[in-house]
Design a protein around this motif. Structure first.
Motif, short mmCIF file in Angstrom:
data_model
loop_
_atom_site.label_atom_id
_atom_site.label_comp_id
_atom_site.label_asym_id
_atom_site.label_seq_id
_atom_site.Cartn_x
_atom_site.Cartn_y
_atom_site.Cartn_z
N THR A 114 14.74 -18.90 49.20
CA THR A 114 13.62 -19.72 49.62
C THR A 114 13.26 -19.33 51.04
OG1 THR A 114 14.95 -21.48 50.60
CG2 THR A 114 14.50 -21.63 48.21
N GLU A 115 12.07 -19.69 51.49
CA GLU A 115 11.71 -19.34 52.86
C GLU A 115 12.61 -20.02 53.87
OE1 GLU A 115 8.16 -20.69 54.80
OE2 GLU A 115 7.67 -22.07 53.18
N PHE A 116 13.17 -21.18 53.52
CA PHE A 116 14.07 -21.89 54.44
C PHE A 116 15.43 -21.21 54.49
CE2 PHE A 116 11.37 -25.30 52.41
CZ PHE A 116 10.42 -25.28 53.43
N GLU A 117 15.91 -20.71 53.36
CA GLU A 117 17.16 -19.94 53.35
C GLU A 117 16.97 -18.66 54.15
OE1 GLU A 117 19.19 -21.12 49.07
OE2 GLU A 117 17.59 -19.63 49.10
N TRP A 118 15.82 -18.03 54.02
CA TRP A 118 15.55 -16.80 54.78
C TRP A 118 15.57 -17.09 56.27
CZ3 TRP A 118 12.59 -14.72 58.51
CH2 TRP A 118 12.50 -13.33 58.60
N PRO A 131 -5.85 -28.23 62.15
CA PRO A 131 -6.66 -28.33 63.37
C PRO A 131 -8.10 -28.76 63.06
CG PRO A 131 -5.40 -26.29 63.35
CD PRO A 131 -5.24 -26.90 62.00
N ASP A 132 -8.72 -29.36 64.04
CA ASP A 132 -10.10 -29.79 63.88
C ASP A 132 -11.05 -28.59 63.90
OD1 ASP A 132 -9.33 -32.46 63.84
OD2 ASP A 132 -9.50 -32.67 66.02
N GLY A 133 -12.22 -28.78 63.34
CA GLY A 133 -13.26 -27.77 63.43
C GLY A 133 -13.05 -26.59 62.51
N ALA A 134 -13.83 -25.54 62.76
CA ALA A 134 -13.81 -24.36 61.88
C ALA A 134 -12.45 -23.68 61.84
CB ALA A 134 -14.88 -23.37 62.33
N LEU A 135 -11.71 -23.69 62.96
CA LEU A 135 -10.41 -23.03 62.98
C LEU A 135 -9.39 -23.75 62.09
CD1 LEU A 135 -10.10 -21.90 66.71
CD2 LEU A 135 -10.54 -20.50 64.69
N GLY A 136 -9.72 -24.96 61.66
CA GLY A 136 -8.87 -25.62 60.68
C GLY A 136 -8.89 -24.94 59.33
N GLU A 137 -9.87 -24.04 59.13
CA GLU A 137 -9.94 -23.27 57.88
C GLU A 137 -9.01 -22.05 57.91
OE1 GLU A 137 -13.82 -22.69 56.02
OE2 GLU A 137 -14.75 -23.61 57.80
N TYR A 138 -8.38 -21.78 59.04
CA TYR A 138 -7.61 -20.55 59.19
C TYR A 138 -6.46 -20.47 58.20
CZ TYR A 138 -6.06 -16.46 61.86
OH TYR A 138 -5.75 -15.18 62.24
N ASN A 139 -5.69 -21.55 58.05
CA ASN A 139 -4.52 -21.53 57.18
C ASN A 139 -4.50 -22.63 56.13
OD1 ASN A 139 -2.79 -19.31 58.14
ND2 ASN A 139 -2.68 -20.46 60.05
N GLY A 140 -4.86 -23.84 56.55
CA GLY A 140 -4.62 -25.00 55.70
C GLY A 140 -5.23 -24.94 54.33
N LYS A 141 -6.43 -24.39 54.21
CA LYS A 141 -7.11 -24.44 52.92
C LYS A 141 -6.57 -23.42 51.92
CE LYS A 141 -11.17 -21.47 53.81
NZ LYS A 141 -12.64 -21.51 53.93
N PHE A 142 -5.63 -22.57 52.35
CA PHE A 142 -5.04 -21.60 51.44
C PHE A 142 -3.69 -22.05 50.89
CE2 PHE A 142 -7.75 -19.07 54.33
CZ PHE A 142 -8.64 -18.59 53.38
N MET A 143 -3.30 -23.27 51.17
CA MET A 143 -1.97 -23.74 50.78
C MET A 143 -1.93 -24.20 49.33
SD MET A 143 -0.83 -25.66 54.30
CE MET A 143 -0.44 -24.71 55.78
N VAL A 144 -2.21 -23.26 48.43
CA VAL A 144 -2.16 -23.54 47.00
C VAL A 144 -2.07 -22.21 46.24
CG1 VAL A 144 -4.69 -23.54 46.76
CG2 VAL A 144 -3.30 -24.80 45.11
N ASN A 145 -1.21 -22.19 45.21
CA ASN A 145 -1.11 -21.05 44.28
C ASN A 145 -0.74 -19.73 44.94
OD1 ASN A 145 -1.84 -22.76 42.18
ND2 ASN A 145 -4.02 -22.30 42.38
N GLN A 146 0.02 -19.78 46.03
CA GLN A 146 0.46 -18.55 46.68
C GLN A 146 1.95 -18.65 46.99
OE1 GLN A 146 -2.44 -16.32 48.89
NE2 GLN A 146 -3.47 -18.20 49.50
N LYS A 147 2.56 -17.49 47.17
CA LYS A 147 3.98 -17.41 47.53
C LYS A 147 4.12 -16.99 48.99
CE LYS A 147 6.46 -18.39 43.82
NZ LYS A 147 7.53 -19.42 43.82
N VAL A 148 5.18 -17.50 49.63
CA VAL A 148 5.44 -17.19 51.04
C VAL A 148 6.21 -15.88 51.15
CG1 VAL A 148 6.65 -17.92 53.13
CG2 VAL A 148 5.43 -19.61 51.73
N LEU A 149 5.80 -15.05 52.10
CA LEU A 149 6.56 -13.87 52.50
C LEU A 149 7.04 -14.09 53.92
CD1 LEU A 149 3.78 -12.59 50.88
CD2 LEU A 149 5.43 -10.71 50.81
N ARG A 150 8.23 -13.60 54.20
CA ARG A 150 8.79 -13.73 55.54
C ARG A 150 9.09 -12.35 56.11
NH1 ARG A 150 10.37 -18.23 58.18
NH2 ARG A 150 9.65 -20.16 57.18
N GLY A 151 9.21 -12.31 57.46
CA GLY A 151 9.52 -11.08 58.15
C GLY A 151 8.28 -10.44 58.71
#
Length: 388
Positions: A300-304, A333-353
């Protein structure tokens, strides 16, 4: 790094590094878009420039005039709140602006950013500038991997140049690091830059496990192929098996067999697959199936993150078993920069490193990358875990 002078140095170095990545390209290479996930190099150059113009210059540099009013439409990526944009699949259809014109656009924005930093700097702009710089660093990573896909799918298989460590050899002996069951702190906490998806710092309880010090090697992957790994439905998720069948997947991306030898396309040209090197360009589906074949699993990303001090990471993005989700008490975050990460938090897997494509001053143990499970044009790999 808070002084305007230090920020200017980092900004300038980042802009120059983008140009350096493009130096080996021919003009024709700049406009190619073979698949939806790969953007033309010309578009990367314009988009990273538009970001500074849109979020910093337009509102904060007195008297600033946009280079071209339509460039916001051409080079916006996914910021719905900013306005209309060219559909992602159509980026390769943009014969204009020309490559030369895009470089003029970059010079225009870089010059005015220098004026902003030298003569009109405000401390409250620091978070936006930092995001802008690291946003361009993210695109440098995408740029190099996109260039590899563009060249690697050309029948002539042209050489890009000398890329150090693209073929990464596991030089240290394999070890299995045991990590005890306890509560661990996860997430970014110091004053250095991070993205909003790395916060807030929080605690997780992990059961005991052991994790490989090395990435899975190409030799091990060849054994997986020889054992019929791509033909054994019992190793795969249903969705992964459908993907294998539909796309006739039989090996990592860029691999092909010549007689008894496996070869691969690299940015340095065609090379024989080194069995001691770390495997790369694999999907999450393949990583999961390989782990099943070995009787193990992905971390898991937490174990990593809890174990990352115990192994050498940084040459390949590493698939984890974690879905890309917000941390507890995450606030977009407020405003347009709130679109940077939050709206992609669905149907994807985390990579680390990180990987050999990751530029300087961009990687850290808490950095969370994320992709859909079928994607493998990035320098993706895996390490294995066993529960204890």
């Amino acid at each position: 790094m808070n002084s305007a002078h230090e920020l200017l140095k980092l900004f300038t170095a980042t802009r120059l590094h983008t140009h350096k990545l493009c130096e080996p390209l021919e003009k024709e290479d700049y406009v190619v878009q073979p698949i939806v996930d790969v953007s033309p190099p010309k578009w990367h150059l314009g988009h990273t420039t538009w970001f500074f113009e849109e979020f910093l210059l337009d509102k904060n540099l007195p008297g600033y005039q946009r280079y071209h009013e339509q460039y916001a439409y051409v080079f916006n990526s996914y910021y719905e709140s900013i306005g209309a944009r060219v559909v992602r699949t159509d980026r390769g259809n943009l014969s204009r602006p020309s490559v030369d014109e895009v470089y003029k656009y970059r010079a225009h924005v870089t010059y005015h950013m220098e004026q902003l930093l030298k003569n009109h700097w405000k401390e409250e702009l620091l978070p936006i500038l930092e995001i802008g710089i690291h946003h361009e660093k993210q695109h440098q990573e995408l740029l190099l991997t996109d260039i590899k896909y563009i060249l690697g799918n050309n029948p002539l298989l042209p050489i890009y140049g000398d890329v150090k460590d693209e073929v990464f050899i596991n030089s240290d002996a394999q070890k299995w690091q045991e990590i005890p069951a306890q509560i661990y702190e996860i997430g970014h906490s110091n004053s250095e830059f991070c993205y909003d998806n790395e916060q807030p710092k929080h605690r997780v309880f992990l059961e005991s496990y052991r994790i490989s010090s090395n990435l899975v090697s190409c030799g091990e992957w060849i054994e997986f192929i020889s054992a019929g790994g791509y033909k054994n439905v019992m190793l795969w998720h249903t969705e992964g098996w459908d993907w294998v069948q539909k796309n006739n997947i039989t090996a990592p991306m860029y691999w092909y067999q010549e007689g008894n030898d496996w070869k691969q396309y690299t940015l340095n040209g065609i090379q024989k697959v080194d069995k001691n090197s770390a495997v790369t360009h694999i999907s999450y589906y393949e990583a999961f199936a390989f782990a099943q074949w070995k009787g193990m699993r992905l971390p898991t990303e937490f174990e990593w993150e809890a174990a990352q001090k115990q192994f050498n990471w940084g040459k390949r993005w590493e698939w984890t078993e974690s879905a890309y989700l917000p941390y507890p008490n995450y606030k977009k975050p407020d405003g347009a920069l709130g679109e940077y990460n939050g709206k992609f938090m669905v149907n994807q897997k985390v990579l680390r490193g990180c990987s050999i494509a990751t530029p300087p001053q961009h990687a850290r143990p808490t950095y969370r990358n994320f992709f859909h499970p079928n994607l493998r044009w990035q320098f993706t790999s895996l390490r294995l875990v066993q529960s204890l």
